[in-house]
Design an enzyme around this catalytic site. Structure first.
Site, short mmCIF file in Angstrom:
data_model
loop_
_atom_site.label_atom_id
_atom_site.label_comp_id
_atom_site.label_asym_id
_atom_site.label_seq_id
_atom_site.Cartn_x
_atom_site.Cartn_y
_atom_site.Cartn_z
N ASP A 100 0.82 -1.22 0.00
CA ASP A 100 0.00 0.00 0.00
C ASP A 100 0.85 1.27 0.00
O ASP A 100 2.04 1.24 0.38
CB ASP A 100 -0.95 0.00 1.20
CG ASP A 100 -0.24 -0.12 2.54
OD1 ASP A 100 0.68 -0.95 2.66
OD2 ASP A 100 -0.59 0.63 3.47
N GLU A 166 -0.08 -1.35 5.55
CA GLU A 166 0.92 -0.90 6.52
C GLU A 166 0.66 0.54 6.95
O GLU A 166 0.87 0.91 8.09
CB GLU A 166 2.34 -1.01 5.93
CG GLU A 166 3.45 -0.87 6.96
CD GLU A 166 3.90 0.55 7.18
OE1 GLU A 166 4.56 0.81 8.20
OE2 GLU A 166 3.59 1.44 6.35
ZN ZN Z 1 6.44 2.40 4.42
#
Ligand code: ZN
Length: 422
Positions: A100, A166
């Site tokens: 992401d 994340e």
């Molecule tokens: Zn990162």
């Protein structure tokens, strides 16, 4: 081994252009979390699987965390295994990167190229997600590819993990994997998270502070500013409380630990506001947000209960009954909380191995330290699996004109390969 290493490094260098192309292909697919208004990592994961489909990994697994908001209802997590010289019995090295990216932010500040139209300029690849975390993701891929091409089985099995979510909390990424598939993780695994570091590649993160985001919501009673006695100005109560809290936290939690930069806990008032839309309206509500990064020796429960006690004092100070209601109300909402686990020991195998690789192949001494927190190394530390965060980065993450230095991508791939071989 030394001969091997030189061959591996040459092989990695020969991939330079391919690495750039792979990074460009991945940047083109915006993998923004639904929490930030995107559709998630599905397309990017598909692209990655397509890129590696003919690579001789021993095993590729895909774990989809369900998330109805995301494209096809899932947040994909991919694990690609390349076994070491003892097959499945080999010791294991994880290299974890995330799929992401954060949203582009102010588009007018992207002056080199548009966020998802990557370009190469002056040895750098520009685009959202180029440095965070594309650079390391591609480096890890080609560290393994080089070993594959040369027919080398490393000392350690390499597990490349390409994980979702994340940037917005890991609930559909590493945290979900650990909760739903604990069998994937072993106590003596070595873990590298190449998602933080410095320009020199000489900083190894082994510790982090606890993170607490508190939203303080004050309720009073809206009133015309010329007649304040008829209401209760929530803005005044909130700034009084915020100042008192700011002073109190800095005074009480004042320990220093030179492992960290900065060495002390930080408490910063960040967002704030109220619905007043005229200079002469004293608002009945006001919010203040604090971002707290607390040294691991302190407990967040204590910080929270101090904030609560202080709220009671401020309530008492401004106490007033209006229309049968005792005001002000002060409510503390926890927006995010991450209690820092015990640091990775300085003398753990992964730390020593990484320091050795940086010394032998870059001629530099790397130092260990702590940061403000927020990488997924913390999740491994919580399981008592020593994890380090390291990469060579210009630290352009989350900024407009984010870029990855191609040199860093190639050179970090060499260190990653060395970690599997040494
Ligand atoms: Zn990162």
């Amino acid at each position: 081994m030394q001969m091997n290493m030189e061959a591996v490094f040459r092989e990695i260098e020969s991939f330079r252009d391919e690495m750039v192309n792979t990074l460009i292909e991945l940047i083109k697919i915006p993998a923004i979390s639904p929490d930030s208004g995107g559709e998630g990592e599905y397309d990017k994961a598909q692209k990655l699987l397509e890129i590696i489909k003919d690579w001789p990994f021993d095993k590729i697994e895909r774990y989809d965390a369900p998330d109805p908001r995301a494209k096809n209802g899932v947040r994909p997590n991919i694990l690609a295994y390349y076994y070491g010289e003892q097959g499945e019995e080999s010791p294991r090295l994880w290299i974890l990167t995330h799929l992401d990216v954060v949203p582009p932010g102010d588009l007018s500040k992207w002056t080199v190229t548009k966020p998802f139209e990557p370009v190469v300029k002056d040895g750098k690849v520009y685009g959202r997600g180029s440095e965070d975390n594309g650079q390391s993701l591609v480096a890890s891929l080609y560290a393994v590819r080089a070993l594959m091409n040369l027919g080398i089985r490393p000392k350690r099995t390499i597990i490349l993990a390409f994980v979702s979510d994340e940037e917005t909390g890991s609930k559909y990424g590493i945290e979900w994997l650990m909760k739903n598939h604990p069998e994937l993780f072993k106590k003596d695994d070595l873990v590298l998270v190449p998602d933080g570091g410095n320009e020199e590649g000489t900083f190894i993160e082994i510790a982090e502070k606890s993170i607490l985001w508190m939203k303080i919501k004050v309720k009073g009673k809206q009133v015309h500013a010329s007649m304040p006695g008829l209401g209760l100005n929530a803005h005044r109560v909130a700034i009084d409380y915020a100042k008192a809290l700011d002073d109190f936290l800095h005074e009480k939690y004042n320990a220093r630990d030179e492992l960290f930069d900065p060495p002390e806990s930080t408490f910063e008032p960040t967002m704030g506001g109220n619905p007043s839309d005229a200079p002469n309206i004293a608002p009945g509500e006001h919010e203040v947000v604090f971002d707290c990064r607390v040294l691991p020796q302190y407990k967040l429960d204590e910080v929270l209960s101090d904030a609560q006690d202080l709220a009671e004092k401020v309530k008492e100070k401004y106490k007033k009954e209006i229309e049968g209601k005792v005001l002000p109300e002060i409510e503390i909402e926890v927006l995010q909380r991450l209690d820092a686990p015990a640091p990775t020991p300085k003398d753990s195998e992964i730390v020593k191995l990484l320091q050795r690789a940086i010394r032998e192949f870059r001629g530099k001494e790397a130092k260990v330290g702590g940061i403000g927190g927020g990488t997924f190394a913390a999740y491994f530390r919580r399981l008592r699996i020593p994890a380090v965060v390291w990469a060579t980065l210009d630290e352009t993450a989350h900024q407009p004109n984010e870029y990855a230095k191609i040199e860093n991508m190639v050179e970090d791939a060499k260190i990653m390969a060395a970690l599997a071989l040494l």
